[in-house]
Design an enzyme around this catalytic site. Structure first.
Site, PDB file in Angstrom:
ATOM      1  N   GLU A1303       1.242  -1.132  -0.028  1.00  0.00           N
ATOM      2  CA  GLU A1303       0.458   0.061   0.528  1.00  0.00           C
ATOM      3  C   GLU A1303       0.894   1.304   0.032  1.00  0.00           C
ATOM      4  O   GLU A1303       0.385   2.615   0.842  1.00  0.00           O
ATOM      5  CB  GLU A1303      -0.996  -0.006   1.267  1.00  0.00           C
ATOM      6  CG  GLU A1303      -2.205  -1.862   1.155  1.00  0.00           C
ATOM      7  CD  GLU A1303      -2.966  -1.482   2.459  1.00  0.00           C
ATOM      8  OE1 GLU A1303      -4.522  -1.175   1.956  1.00  0.00           O
ATOM      9  OE2 GLU A1303      -2.273  -1.219   3.277  1.00  0.00           O
ATOM     10  N   GLU A1379      -7.006  -8.266  -1.400  1.00  0.00           N
ATOM     11  CA  GLU A1379      -7.378  -7.938  -0.273  1.00  0.00           C
ATOM     12  C   GLU A1379      -8.298  -7.290  -0.001  1.00  0.00           C
ATOM     13  O   GLU A1379      -9.297  -6.818  -0.522  1.00  0.00           O
ATOM     14  CB  GLU A1379      -6.733  -6.852   0.840  1.00  0.00           C
ATOM     15  CG  GLU A1379      -5.193  -6.795   1.176  1.00  0.00           C
ATOM     16  CD  GLU A1379      -5.054  -6.076   2.123  1.00  0.00           C
ATOM     17  OE1 GLU A1379      -5.349  -5.491   3.428  1.00  0.00           O
ATOM     18  OE2 GLU A1379      -3.538  -6.063   2.832  1.00  0.00           O
TER      19      GLU A1379
END
Length: 1738
Positions: A1303, A1379
């Site tokens: 991320e 995710e």
């Protein structure tokens, strides 16, 4: 009659005939209107509205719905039959299951709840859903159902003022506690949460009771509150307006046996126009003892059912399947007198008691299918029945003979009802019988005064005189001066109350019979095994003063898989034996000096306790020498390192080693001795020393060594006929070892000790085998003859062996002629190697069942033989082709560093294994030679000689010379030496060093400079081999090599035998376990493979073939029992390929347009996240198997840098951090792996997984190319990637992709950073596909060239938006949701976040249907054990809780959820293949509360810590000079300084600081409170601040500032304070080692806080998972056996801490609580976690 009706053809005939009777009515029935009736839980995906009332009909999901229900009570049906009964219900046409929940069975004792096995309600509901049935629950608390007390627990009646089924406080308090446990379990299965429960019945038939008008409203409110607040978090009462709409609506239903129009007219008058539900409809009833059986009227039944259809009624048929009142659960009715319900609850239901079809079943089925217009469903076959032979009772025991073996009776002045008896932890007795005793002195009339409930027998002495029921009188015609009478409840003799009652008779002197006496039956123990002589001088054994005959059998625990111990011992007991004997092998228990192993198959204590539980006495033979055909007779090989040592003598070095071993072993044996309540009745001193006899003082020394360490039981010696005199020792009984019964064998023994009983310590039932010789057998008749003589003459004996087992691994020994013992230790024993019965077994069993003794023994021995255990199942598996191989010399780079020595040394003297040398296996010696000639070498035992890689000959014990051909230049001479087993008997043991023991030479010129490799072939050996590059096996190969293949087992692996008839010589390893040697010279042709050592699915087989040549190798091995089918090749189906090691993998995961490709096939990633560091290692396999069984094919995991490198350059990949083991286990189970190594991982872990020591640099810029950061990353990656690279797919491992950072688009502080990390991975050997992962905030900024971008999200709306962004960024590429958040994490002070299972199902389905791959984050969250949790800090600082449950697919403890059930069905439907069965749930346990007894205040504790660090100014924890200069990562820091005035204290405290003046707390400093007033003081005062690191931020742009403790100066009245003492309180395992027992004191009435509290948790033989509940405690940390379970805090949401059972020991477990402010009185445990009030994630 009913047997006749049970035949299928008769059912069809009769039901057809009955159908004809009612056929005209069919014309009135509605058609094609009830299809929605058969809408099943699995079909209804969108769930906006549950069961509702719309006018006069029900609706479900907005559609009309008719309830067609049947009752099955799960507790009346064996669990194994649940599914078939439910399937029969669904096949009949029912759409709903109704079941009652019995409070009395689920809470048999106050606060002890049982929801396992036959009471596993959740599994029953899950099965109903899987079979397509909705569920209506009858939760009570009163359920009726013809149960004892209507399902209410009997302990309620302990309260003399109890008013059942009212708002009486005692009743409602108990009810609320029960609902607090029950409702969280069922709430997750509600319709709105994706489950099958559509309705819940409140109470039952209260209108017939009606004693409290407020009661029903109270029960309704209690249920509403528990459902609404989930998990029982009872914070406040809900008002009517707060209750969900679907709970406010209450619908009245009726119970009827026939249709009465007036009844439903009255119902309409009560609640208006609404649907009518016949909640209990039946034409039948239960049966009571002594009454006629009830039968229903099929014609009336069908008429009523049809009328209900015509009138539009919903109904529940009571019972659909009644089952059985197992045990004592049946209730009673009291109409025309007391009438107890019979055991059968057949109820004339649609299914008979045993589940057979009744005629009415087929009638119902035809009617339902006609009305609903549903196609006929396949009807399950009827369960087969059989009739066994009549049971003949041969033995009996009177009630009075049982009494001495019960617990001590209760003594009372007057009778006590069973509910008030002080038993079962104060809960009284619920069921069964109670015996009351008192003494009377004369006859008369005995009156019960109406208080005998329910039936009492009166007895005088042991004779029954009459029966008492209700009010009755007994006339006693006999008069006794003294006698016993057994009476029930409150009795009066001649109308006068009798006092001084006892619930048990005095102990009588029953005649002793050795056949009955077992360790658990014999309570009072004063005299152990002894000897005695009768009046004629004949000697015999006694136990507890009574005659006793030892009938023993030998079973060696170390030769039997632990999973089969119970089976073998049960078979010993069932044969008629009363004693088991076993040797104890020193060499296995102490393979390295001072390092002891008593685990798994070597858990001696568990074996002895198991024998006791089965009813066997034990004789232990601890050596130190045991013979037993074990390598070196059980002595450790490292004893041979000392050339001057003398084995089995009082030589100093030997007895020093014995003493150390006995110091460890004997304390384990002491509690197991007879006098301490254990089963061990005798101990043998050494073994067969008379045949060795090198030191006359030795046996006396060993005897004293045992006695001085606490051995108090009977001592024995054991020798053959020739050695009994030399091997005897004073104070120990001499026993004899013989092969046959020859009278002369005992003459010498009788001459030595004619006043002692004879015992044959070893009667050899067969003999062991050696390679190259015939299989030894012994005739059964010979054994019969000997045993009959033993019994006749009263000779105790032990059969060696009763069950031989297997010489697994390299443990076999050798005879003194160096004849090597084979792998099988079958021994032609009473049981075979695999534990099967033999002819010997049945002959012996028959003899023991009826045996006689003569002479002084003259007592009849009639053994009560136990039932024979079933045979262990065997199977024939498909043949196994071994396609891949590794030549021996190719493995050398993967081994441990070799030993470099000037001259060769034996394997025992190699400087490895902590100076203990090598005990087993092979050794490879290498040196350079530059000429040929005659090689001379002394080799033990055998060796192959190689010139470079070419075999040039063999050497062994007898062949010492070999001609080396002439060579040009210098070449590598290699000698591969095998230890084939050290001699286990004779004086030659002293010289049994293996390998090359002396110098070797060519042409008499000594060779020097050796490189020596240890090939011990243990588990870790193969772990290293898995990283090697395996090759396709050639058709022929000459030379030693490893061959690899896969054996595929079914879901329940069974025993088998491996046939190696086409192989020469070597070893076989299954899943790393060494099955032992094979050799084509025989006699042994097969290797035993125990089923428990196989995994369901694929199992790795590695064969090390030592002597392959070009004429014989056929790379196929068959697992078989009788016949073998060889195969030549194995075809791989890449559509269902599993990531097994060493498959031919070349292309790896790649992209092709919008698709992933694996090899040449399209591939969709279905992944799930499990973090190994959040799950106990012992549970890794369980969680991975559950992931596999859910239908997923890929595991994803983060790698936490901060845990793996806690100090600079110091790496930890052991225990719970063994990343390689975790990945390899995933591969074994059949999972691919995506690795996410960071270095930053987020993951709600402290500092996002970055080590805190990075923050020691004041200029640190995390996650950038700042030199201080990337230098640390490089060092970490250098170490990490060396472990990861061999596990990649293209190297034969399971890793198909690696993620670059995590991320980063949301951070984006350095554009050069991500390319740097990518290159760092590739430079270190990462060659698999690379990925990035970003959420919606960072997707565009997180992309880098050459790396596939993936997305993180939680909703379908995000999916649509992000897919379009992804398309614009990287064009047509495979899509992957890296995710998909299945839930969310929790923070202290917040709610428990959840995500509805239906929403999860819809989103996952949408993702897959869009063609995207997916990873479920989290599949299983686990726990933030210790202090590893992270935090968030945007507006407010919020630390994450200890539980990382995440509302994931599996719970924190690994249990299944509704999400799991739905997702498994979804993935199964998408894959189209049969999924493996889900593993059984790990059991939970409620333990006795922990009540801390000891205490240590923090202020006293710091006195025992290291000296504090002194500093002019405060220092944050990361910069403290501790942990080798790495600062402190986690825990607390205590700052101390002196102040001289009052005022305002201020400063930056991170995260929470408790402020003390001296020892008095005055408040807290944290993010919101930065100032505190210091009260006025006189003189100087010690100012103390205890600062806690609650967790560093793991996400956001402020991670660079996450230093903890006091940050900068601390000010008093704006003036900085100086001169600090700083204590590091990291609370690691080493931290608590300072607090010895003498440091703790008893808890005072008013403890000083903060403080440590010490208690003990008592655990039985089988530790299980539990949850600790800390009511009354405020804030702190819990440690169990030095394992940090994590933080607790009463602000919630989390209220329980997960305690894995694998971290508990049987017995007492140390519990330490660090409490900051206020302590509770105890810590309770529960089976159910309390994670807080639910809050749906937005």
């Amino acid at each position: 009659m009913w047997t006749f009706l049970g035949r299928p053809e008769c059912i069809l005939y009769l039901s057809s005939a009955l159908s004809v009777m009612v056929e005209p009515i069919y014309n009135k029935l509605p058609r094609n209107r009830l299809n929605q009736t058969h809408l099943t839980p699995s079909l209804l995906v969108t769930r906006e509205a549950g069961l509702k009332v719309e006018g006069s009909q029900f609706t479900l999901g907005g559609s009309p719905f008719r309830i067609i229900s049947g009752t099955i009570d799960y507790f009346r049906i064996p669990r194994q039959n649940w599914r078939i009964s439910l399937r029969k219900m669904q096949s009949c046409g029912f759409n709903t299951l109704t079941t009652h929940i019995p409070w009395n069975l689920h809470e048999p004792a106050v606060g002890q709840f049982h929801f396992t096995e036959n009471l596993d309600l959740l599994t029953f509901i899950t099965l109903a859903s899987e079979e397509g049935l909705w569920v209506i629950l009858c939760v009570g608390p009163y359920v009726g159902s013809d149960l004892d007390l209507g399902g209410l627990p009997s302990w309620l009646l302990k309260d003399p003022n109890m008013k059942l089924r009212t708002t009486y406080k005692g009743f409602t308090t108990a009810m609320n506690r029960y609902f607090d446990q029950l409702v969280p379990r069922i709430a997750q299965f509600q319709y709105g949460k994706g489950g099958p429960i559509i309705a819940v019945q409140i109470e039952n038939e209260y209108g017939s009771y009606y004693m409290d008008r407020k009661y029903m409203a109270y029960v309704k409110m209690s249920l509403e509150q528990a459902i609404y607040q989930f998990r029982g978090q009872l914070i406040k009462r809900l008002s009517e307006t707060e209750v969900p709409h679907y709970w406010r609506r209450m619908l009245a239903t009726v119970h009827m046996k026939n249709i009465k129009k007036k009844t439903y007219e009255d119902l309409n008058a009560i609640q208006g126009r609404s649907p009518i539900l016949m909640m209990v409809y039946t034409t039948n009833s239960f049966d009571t003892w002594g009454a006629l059986r009830h039968f229903g009227d099929p014609q009336m039944l069908m008429k009523d059912v049809q009328e209900m259809f015509i009138l539009g009624f919903s109904f529940n048929f009571y019972m659909f399947h009644g089952g059985t009142n197992f045990g004592f659960i049946g209730g009673a009715q009291y109409s025309d007198g007391y009438q107890p319900v019979v055991t059968s609850y057949d109820y004339s239901a649609l299914l008979a008691e045993d589940g057979s079809y009744m005629p009415e079943y087929v009638m119902f089925q035809e009617l339902f299918h006609y009305v609903t217009d549903v196609s006929t469903i396949i009807q399950p076959k009827a369960t087969q029945k059989t009739a066994y032979r009549p049971l003949i009772f041969l033995y009996f025991m009177t009630l009075w003979d049982v009494l001495p073996h019960l617990d001590l009776p209760i003594k009372s002045v007057k009778p006590i009802p069973m509910e008030l008896l002080p038993v079962n932890q104060g809960n009284g007795q619920s069921f069964g019988y109670t015996l009351y005793e008192t003494i009377i002195f004369n006859g008369g009339s005995l009156t019960s005064q109406g208080h005998v409930q329910d039936r009492g027998q009166t007895c005088l002495g042991g004779f029954r005189t009459s029966i008492l029921t209700g009010y009755s009188r007994v006339d006693c015609f006999c008069y006794f001066k003294f006698g016993y009478v057994d009476i029930s409840d409150k009795l009066a003799k001649n109308d006068q109350q009798m006092n001084k009652l006892s619930t048990r008779r005095k102990k009588a002197n029953a005649r002793f019979s050795w056949s009955h006496l077992t360790p658990f039956q014999l309570k009072g123990r004063s005299v152990g095994l002894s000897t005695r002589n009768n009046a004629h001088g004949k000697a015999y054994f006694t136990l507890e003063g009574q005659k006793f005959m030892i009938v023993g059998g030998s079973i060696h625990y170390f030769r039997v898989p632990r999973e089969y111990w119970e089976d073998r011992l049960l078979k010993l007991r069932a044969c008629g034996f009363n004693t088991v004997t076993t040797y104890i092998p020193w060499n296995l228990h102490e393979q390295e000096m001072g390092k002891f192993d008593f685990s798994e198959i070597l858990d001696l204590e568990a074996y002895v306790l198991l024998a006791a539980r089965i009813g066997l006495w034990v004789i232990l033979r601890p050596g130190p020498y045991i013979c037993a055909e074990v390598d070196l007779g059980g002595l450790p090989s490292w004893l041979l390192r000392n050339p001057n040592s003398r084995l089995r003598s009082t030589h100093r070095s030997f007895v020093k080693a014995v003493d150390r071993y006995f110091d460890h072993l004997i304390p384990r044996l002491l509690p197991l001795q007879y006098h301490h309540g254990g089963p061990v009745i005798a101990i043998q001193v050494e073994n067969e020393y008379g045949s060795y006899n090198v030191d006359p003082n030795y046996m006396e020394y060993i005897k004293k060594a045992l006695i001085k360490r606490g051995i108090v039981e009977f001592l024995l010696t054991s020798d053959n006929v020739k050695g009994i005199k030399m091997g005897s020792v004073k104070g120990a009984l001499t026993t004899i070892n013989i092969a046959s019964f020859v009278t002369n064998s005992f003459i010498k023994l009788l001459q030595m000790q004619n006043d002692q009983p004879i015992m044959v310590m070893e009667y050899w039932t067969g003999w062991y085998d050696t390679w190259g010789n015939k299989h030894c057998v012994k005739r059964t008749k010979e054994i019969q003859h000997a045993v009959s003589r033993f019994i006749k003459y009263g000779i105790s004996f032990n059969m060696y062996m009763f069950h031989g087992g297997t010489n697994f691994g390299f443990i076999n020994g050798a005879s003194y002629e160096h004849l090597r013992v084979v792998t099988s230790y079958d021994y032609d024993a009473v049981l075979t190697e695999a534990g099967d019965y033999t002819y010997k077994y049945f002959k012996l069993r028959k003899m023991f069942a009826s045996a006689t003794g003569d002479g002084e023994l003259q007592y009849y021995v009639s053994l009560k033989l136990h039932q024979l255990p079933n045979l262990t199942p065997k199977t024939v598996y498909p043949s196994v082709a071994l396609f891949f191989y590794l030549p021996l010399f190719d493995i050398l780079p993967y081994l441990n560093e070799p030993v470099m020595l000037y001259t060769p040394v034996s394997m025992e003297n190699l400087p490895i294994n902590n100076g203990s040398g090598q005990p087993f296996g092979l050794v490879l010696y290498e040196t350079s030679i530059c000429s040929g000639g005659q090689l001379h070498a002394s080799v033990y035992d055998s060796a192959q000689v190689f010139l470079n890689d070419t075999n040039i000959g063999y050497l062994d014990n007898n062949i010492n010379d070999l001609d080396i051909p002439e060579i040009q230049g210098c070449h590598l001479l290699r000698i591969l030496v095998e230890n084939q087993g050290r001699i286990n008997f004779s004086g030659q043991m002293q010289y049994e060093q293996k390998g090359l023991n002396e110098d070797i030479s060519i042409n008499n010129i000594l060779l020097r400079n050796f490189t020596i490799y240890s090939l011990d072939m243990k588990m870790y050996f193969f772990k290293r081999l898995r990283s090697a590059t395996w090759k396709l096996a050639p058709k022929y190969y000459v030379g030693p090599a490893f061959y690899w293949g896969t054996l595929k087992a079914d879901s329940s692996p069974k025993d088998t035998f491996l046939d190696l008839s086409n192989w020469h010589y070597g070893f076989v390893f299954i899943n790393g376990r060494n099955l032992g040697r094979y050799q084509d010279i025989g006699p042994q042709r097969t290797l035993y493979l125990p089923g428990p050592w196989l995994l369901p699915g694929n199992n790795e087989i590695i064969v090390f073939e030592n002597l392959c040549d070009s004429s014989s190798l056929k790379p196929a091995m068959a697992a078989r029992t009788q016949q073998v089918e060889l195969i030549n090749r194995m075809l791989l189906n890449w559509s269902t390929v599993l990531p097994l090691w060493f498959q031919p993998q070349r292309l790896g995961l790649r992209t092709k347009g919008p698709d992933f490709m694996l090899e040449d096939s399209t591939f969709q990633i279905w992944g799930g996240s499990i973090h190994y560091f959040r799950v106990p290692r012992e549970y890794w396999k369980d969680r991975l198997l559950k992931l596999k069984a859910c239908g997923l094919n890929t595991l994803t995991t983060y790698v936490p840098w901060n845990l793996h490198e806690p100090e600079r350059g110091k790496f930890d990949f052991s225990g719970n951090l063994d990343l390689e083991a975790f990945i390899q286990l995933a591969a074994k189970i059949g999972l691919y792996v995506i690795l996410r190594p960071g270095p930053y991982i987020c993951s709600e872990i402290d500092l996002g997984g970055l080590p805190s020591w990075l923050l020691q640099d004041p200029d640190m810029k995390l996650r950038t190319t700042y030199s201080g950061f990337i230098k640390a990353v490089d060092l970490y990656f250098d170490h990490l990637m060396s472990r990861v690279v061999p596990l990649q797919y293209k190297h034969g491992g399971p890793i198909i992709a690696v993620q670059v950072e995590n991320e980063y688009g949301s951070y984006d502080k350095d554009h050069a950073y991500m390319p740097y990390i990518k290159k760092a991975l590739q430079d270190r050997g990462i060659i698999e596909m690379l990925l990035t992962s970003d959420n919606k905030d960072g997707l565009q900024k997180g992309v880098i060239d050459g790396v596939l971008a993936t997305i993180n999200l939680q909703s379908q709306q995000e999916l649509k938006a992000l897919n379009s962004v992804l398309l614009s960024i990287q064009g047509i590429q495979p899509k992957m949701v890296m995710e998909y958040w299945t839930g969310w994490f929790d923070s202290w002070g917040g709610h428990h976040n959840i995500l509805d299972s239906s929403e999860v199902l819809q989103t996952v389905s949408a993702i897959i249907k869009s063609g995207s791959s997916i990873n479920l984050y989290m599949f299983h969250g686990g726990t933030n054990f210790g202090f590893i949790n992270g935090a968030m800090h945007f507006n407010d600082y919020k630390a994450d809780v200890t539980s990382y449950d995440y509302d994931a697919v599996l719970t924190e403890a690994g249990d299944y959820t509704a999400k799991y059930t739905k997702l498994r069905q979804l993935f199964g439907s998408f894959s189209g293949i049969s999924l493996p069965p889900p593993p059984e749930l790990i059991p939970k346990m409620i333990y006795e509360p922990v009540r801390p007894s000891f205490y240590l205040s923090l202020w006293d504790a710091i006195l025992f810590l290291d000296d504090p660090f002194k500093s002019e100014i405060p220092v944050n924890m990361e910069n403290l000079p501790v942990n080798n200069g790495n600062g402190q990562a986690f825990g607390y820091v205590l700052y101390e300084t002196t102040i001289f005035s009052s005022g305002v204290l201020s400063g930056l405290v991170r995260d929470r600081g408790q402020v003390f003046l001296n020892r008095v707390s005055i408040g807290f400093l944290d993010y919101k409170t930065t100032k505190i007033n210091i009260p006025l003081t006189q003189g100087y005062t010690m100012l103390r601040i205890l600062v806690e690191n609650r967790g560093r931020v793991n996400y956001g742009n402020n991670i660079d500032t996450q230093r903890k403790g006091l940050i900068g100066n601390l000010y008093l009245n704006n003036s900085p304070l100086k001169n600090f003492k700083i204590y590091s309180l990291d609370m690691s395992k080493q931290f608590f080692q300072r607090f010895n027992a003498d440091k703790w004191s008893l808890i005072p009435k008013e403890p000083t806080f903060p403080a440590f509290f010490l208690g003990a948790l008592s655990v039985g033989i089988y530790p299980s998972d539990t949850f600790l509940k800390l009511e009354g405690w405020v804030k702190g940390v819990v440690f169990v056996n030095d394992q940090n379970l994590g933080r607790y805090w009463n602000i919630g949401p989390q209220e329980t801490l997960y305690l894995p059972g694998v971290w508990l020991d049987k017995g007492l477990n140390k519990v330490i609580i660090f409490e900051e402010t206020m302590a509770g009185s105890m810590i309770q445990s529960t089976e159910t976690p309390y994670l807080g009030r639910n809050y749906y994630v937005n």
